[in-house]
Design an enzyme around this catalytic site. Structure first.
Site, PDB file in Angstrom:
ATOM      1  N   TYR A 141       1.401  -1.154  -0.011  1.00  0.00           N
ATOM      2  CA  TYR A 141       0.350  -0.143  -0.070  1.00  0.00           C
ATOM      3  C   TYR A 141       1.267   1.143   0.823  1.00  0.00           C
ATOM      4  O   TYR A 141       1.919   1.277   0.715  1.00  0.00           O
ATOM      5  CB  TYR A 141      -0.509  -0.047   1.154  1.00  0.00           C
ATOM      6  CG  TYR A 141      -2.014   1.227   1.700  1.00  0.00           C
ATOM      7  CD1 TYR A 141      -3.162   1.079   0.686  1.00  0.00           C
ATOM      8  CD2 TYR A 141      -1.812   2.405   2.457  1.00  0.00           C
ATOM      9  CE1 TYR A 141      -3.835   2.298   0.489  1.00  0.00           C
ATOM     10  CE2 TYR A 141      -2.912   3.367   2.672  1.00  0.00           C
ATOM     11  CZ  TYR A 141      -3.187   3.715   1.623  1.00  0.00           C
ATOM     12  OH  TYR A 141      -4.472   4.817   1.697  1.00  0.00           O
ATOM     13  N   ASP A 236       9.091   3.011  -0.410  1.00  0.00           N
ATOM     14  CA  ASP A 236       8.648   3.588   0.616  1.00  0.00           C
ATOM     15  C   ASP A 236       8.962   3.243   1.720  1.00  0.00           C
ATOM     16  O   ASP A 236       8.355   1.685   1.958  1.00  0.00           O
ATOM     17  CB  ASP A 236       6.925   2.869   0.150  1.00  0.00           C
ATOM     18  CG  ASP A 236       6.501   3.612   1.101  1.00  0.00           C
ATOM     19  OD1 ASP A 236       6.837   4.275   1.967  1.00  0.00           O
ATOM     20  OD2 ASP A 236       4.567   3.853   0.654  1.00  0.00           O
ATOM     21  N   LYS A 264       4.534   9.037   8.522  1.00  0.00           N
ATOM     22  CA  LYS A 264       4.716   8.727   9.445  1.00  0.00           C
ATOM     23  C   LYS A 264       5.455   9.210  11.093  1.00  0.00           C
ATOM     24  O   LYS A 264       5.312   9.784  11.363  1.00  0.00           O
ATOM     25  CB  LYS A 264       4.833   7.335   9.838  1.00  0.00           C
ATOM     26  CG  LYS A 264       3.907   6.480   8.928  1.00  0.00           C
ATOM     27  CD  LYS A 264       3.269   5.106   9.499  1.00  0.00           C
ATOM     28  CE  LYS A 264       2.102   4.868   8.271  1.00  0.00           C
ATOM     29  NZ  LYS A 264       0.615   4.780   8.562  1.00  0.00           N
TER      30      LYS A 264
HETATM   31  N1  PMP Z   1       3.082   3.922   2.120  1.00  0.00           N
HETATM   32  C1  PMP Z   1       3.127   3.202   3.325  1.00  0.00           C
HETATM   33  C2  PMP Z   1       3.983   2.099   2.809  1.00  0.00           C
HETATM   34  C3  PMP Z   1       2.248   3.102   4.330  1.00  0.00           C
HETATM   35  O1  PMP Z   1       2.354   2.212   4.796  1.00  0.00           O
HETATM   36  C4  PMP Z   1       1.348   4.163   4.129  1.00  0.00           C
HETATM   37  C5  PMP Z   1      -0.222   4.311   4.694  1.00  0.00           C
HETATM   38  N2  PMP Z   1      -0.127   3.561   5.720  1.00  0.00           N
HETATM   39  C6  PMP Z   1       1.287   5.364   3.141  1.00  0.00           C
HETATM   40  C7  PMP Z   1       1.953   5.167   1.655  1.00  0.00           C
HETATM   41  C8  PMP Z   1       0.374   6.091   2.957  1.00  0.00           C
HETATM   42  O2  PMP Z   1       0.939   7.225   3.944  1.00  0.00           O
HETATM   43  P1  PMP Z   1      -0.508   8.428   4.585  1.00  0.00           P
HETATM   44  O3  PMP Z   1      -1.573   7.954   5.131  1.00  0.00           O
HETATM   45  O4  PMP Z   1       0.116   9.160   5.268  1.00  0.00           O
HETATM   46  O5  PMP Z   1      -1.203   8.886   3.869  1.00  0.00           O
END
Ligand code: PMP
Length: 428
Positions: A141, A236, A264
């Site tokens: 994701y 990511d 995060k």
């Molecule tokens: N990339 C990863 C690996 C994530 O875990 C997340 C959110 N859990 C996102 C992107 C998206 O981040 P956000 O919810 O801050 O938009």
């Protein structure tokens, strides 16, 4: 108002009563707690119930809730600087700290969420290479950007929807899907679309199909294929950055991506994100180059101060990571033993202080197909038992649980003891 009254009232004004779907506890039969306060390893709901928190805001609260240094940074900054939409010394401090401590990050652009970071990194990769297609992995994701909502993990996986309504075919036609930990699936895509692939985006330690770490040979194979075909490799590290190690998963594997995304932990719990990497690529961003990406709130002073306080505290106390590892190992061992005693088949995947207990008969979980074999009803029962006993874990099988530096050995032992009690009930 009690928890339930607040939830019912919230449902009148916000779809599902929440501002992000997983919070609605769709996979389980009980209602979410309405959280009022957090301190250290604990959160407290509107009714005063206490929970040991293993959600940690879905990762960011590695220092625990309301860490005194983060609170001080937020308070001090907000006395004088809330938003300017202008350059600030605070954003320089955070960018300089990140670039000087992370290998291969020459420059950064601050944004406001993980989604913004990943979708901007893709745009930059497309602008840099002049190619349109991207490869993502099933079960990873990267946020709710249209082009990523194909075989996405996390909330999309929990809801059992293949992608999302409202995403035009055109938006995903350039997204190619490969299988995690399966280099042949990546090779095949490159053979078919050799000079059309702008980038591969990957969670080097996936957290959104539950925790699944990439095999080292697989990840270096991905790096080699990107080099061979002139595509960029994007890690990511929104979840794994500053979590699995201070320098992220890329440091664990010793593999350098061309671009990397963060969010995060880097904002200390405030809305944040960043993407960065090689200077020659980053210089393609406007105002230096032709790739346009902007943000009124980007580099917000309070966020930058909270992020700087968090990252410098982590960097100055790298022994936190050994503490996290030992708590994680204690939890993993305890649950493994308890499950064996109960005759309960589980797979436990853990990297440092992120971990998932998969309720599956398989011997290992290495990709999305494996993760999908899990018994989500059993997970729901486990969740409800833990929650009723004051332990807050993610309400979905396809998420990671997180440990903070404020958790203690006693907290971990209480988790194990509570898990063992599942053996007393009609769990299966
Ligand atoms: N990339 C990863 C690996 C994530 O875990 C997340 C959110 N859990 C996102 C992107 C998206 O981040 P956000 O919810 O801050 O938009």
């Amino acid at each position: 108002m009690n928890n339930l009254e607040i939830i019912k009232e919230s449902q009148k004004y916000m779809p599902g009563g929440v501002n992000s779907p997983v919070r609605a506890f769709k996979d389980v039969t009980i209602n979410p707690a309405v959280i009022k306060r957090g301190q250290g390893a604990y959160v407290f709901d509107e009714e005063g119930n206490q929970y040991t928190d293993y959600v940690c805001a879905w990762g960011p609260m590695i220092l625990g809730h309301c860490d005194e240094d983060i609170v001080a940074a937020i308070k001090d900054t907000s006395e004088n600087a809330i938003a300017f939409g202008a350059p600030t010394y605070l954003e320089l401090k955070l960018a300089e700290h990140m670039c000087s401590t992370l290998d291969g990050v020459d420059m950064l652009r601050m944004v406001n969420s993980g989604t913004e970071a990943t979708m901007s990194a893709i745009k930059l990769a497309r602008g840099y290479t002049g190619r349109d297609r991207i490869i993502k992995f099933a079960g990873c994701y990267h946020g709710h950007f249209d082009g990523f909502l194909v075989s996405a993990g996390s909330g999309v996986m929990t809801e059992g929807i293949p992608g999302s309504a409202g995403v035009p075919e055109l938006s995903i036609k350039n997204t190619l899907i490969a299988s995690y930990n399966d280099i042949e699936s990546v090779k095949l895509l490159f053979e078919n679309y050799s000079d059309e692939i702008a980038a591969i985006i990957i969670e080097p330690v996936a957290g959104n199909m539950g925790v699944v770490a990439a095999d080292k040979e697989f990840l270096s194979g991905v790096r080699d294929l990107c080099d061979k075909y002139g595509s960029l490799l994007i890690f990511d590290e929104v979840m794994s950055g500053f979590r699995v190690a201070y320098k992220g998963a890329m440091s664990l594997y010793g593999i350098k991506p061309d671009l990397v995304t963060f969010a995060k932990i880097m904002g200390g719990g405030l809305p944040c994100g960043a993407y960065g990497g090689r200077r020659d690529i980053m210089e393609k961003l406007s105002p230096l180059g032709p790739v346009y990406q902007a943000g009124t709130m980007s580099g917000n002073p309070i966020v930058m101060a909270a992020g700087y306080a968090t990252l410098t505290k982590l960097y100055n106390n790298l022994d936190y990571y050994s503490h996290l590892e030992s708590l994680g190992a204690r939890l993993e061992t305890g649950i493994r033993e308890a499950a064996a005693e109960m005759g309960l088949p589980v797979v436990i995947n853990r990297v440092g202080a992120m971990m998932t207990i998969f309720f599956t008969e398989l011997n290992e979980v290495k990709n999305y197909e494996d993760a999908k074999t899990c018994d989500t009803k059993l997970y729901a029962k486990y969740f409800e038992h833990m929650f009723k006993n004051g332990i807050n874990i993610p309400p979905s099988q396809f998420e990671a649980l997180f440990i903070s530096v404020k958790h203690t050995g006693e907290d971990i032992d209480y988790f194990i003891k509570t898990f063992k009690k599942l053996g007393d009930s009609s769990f299966r």
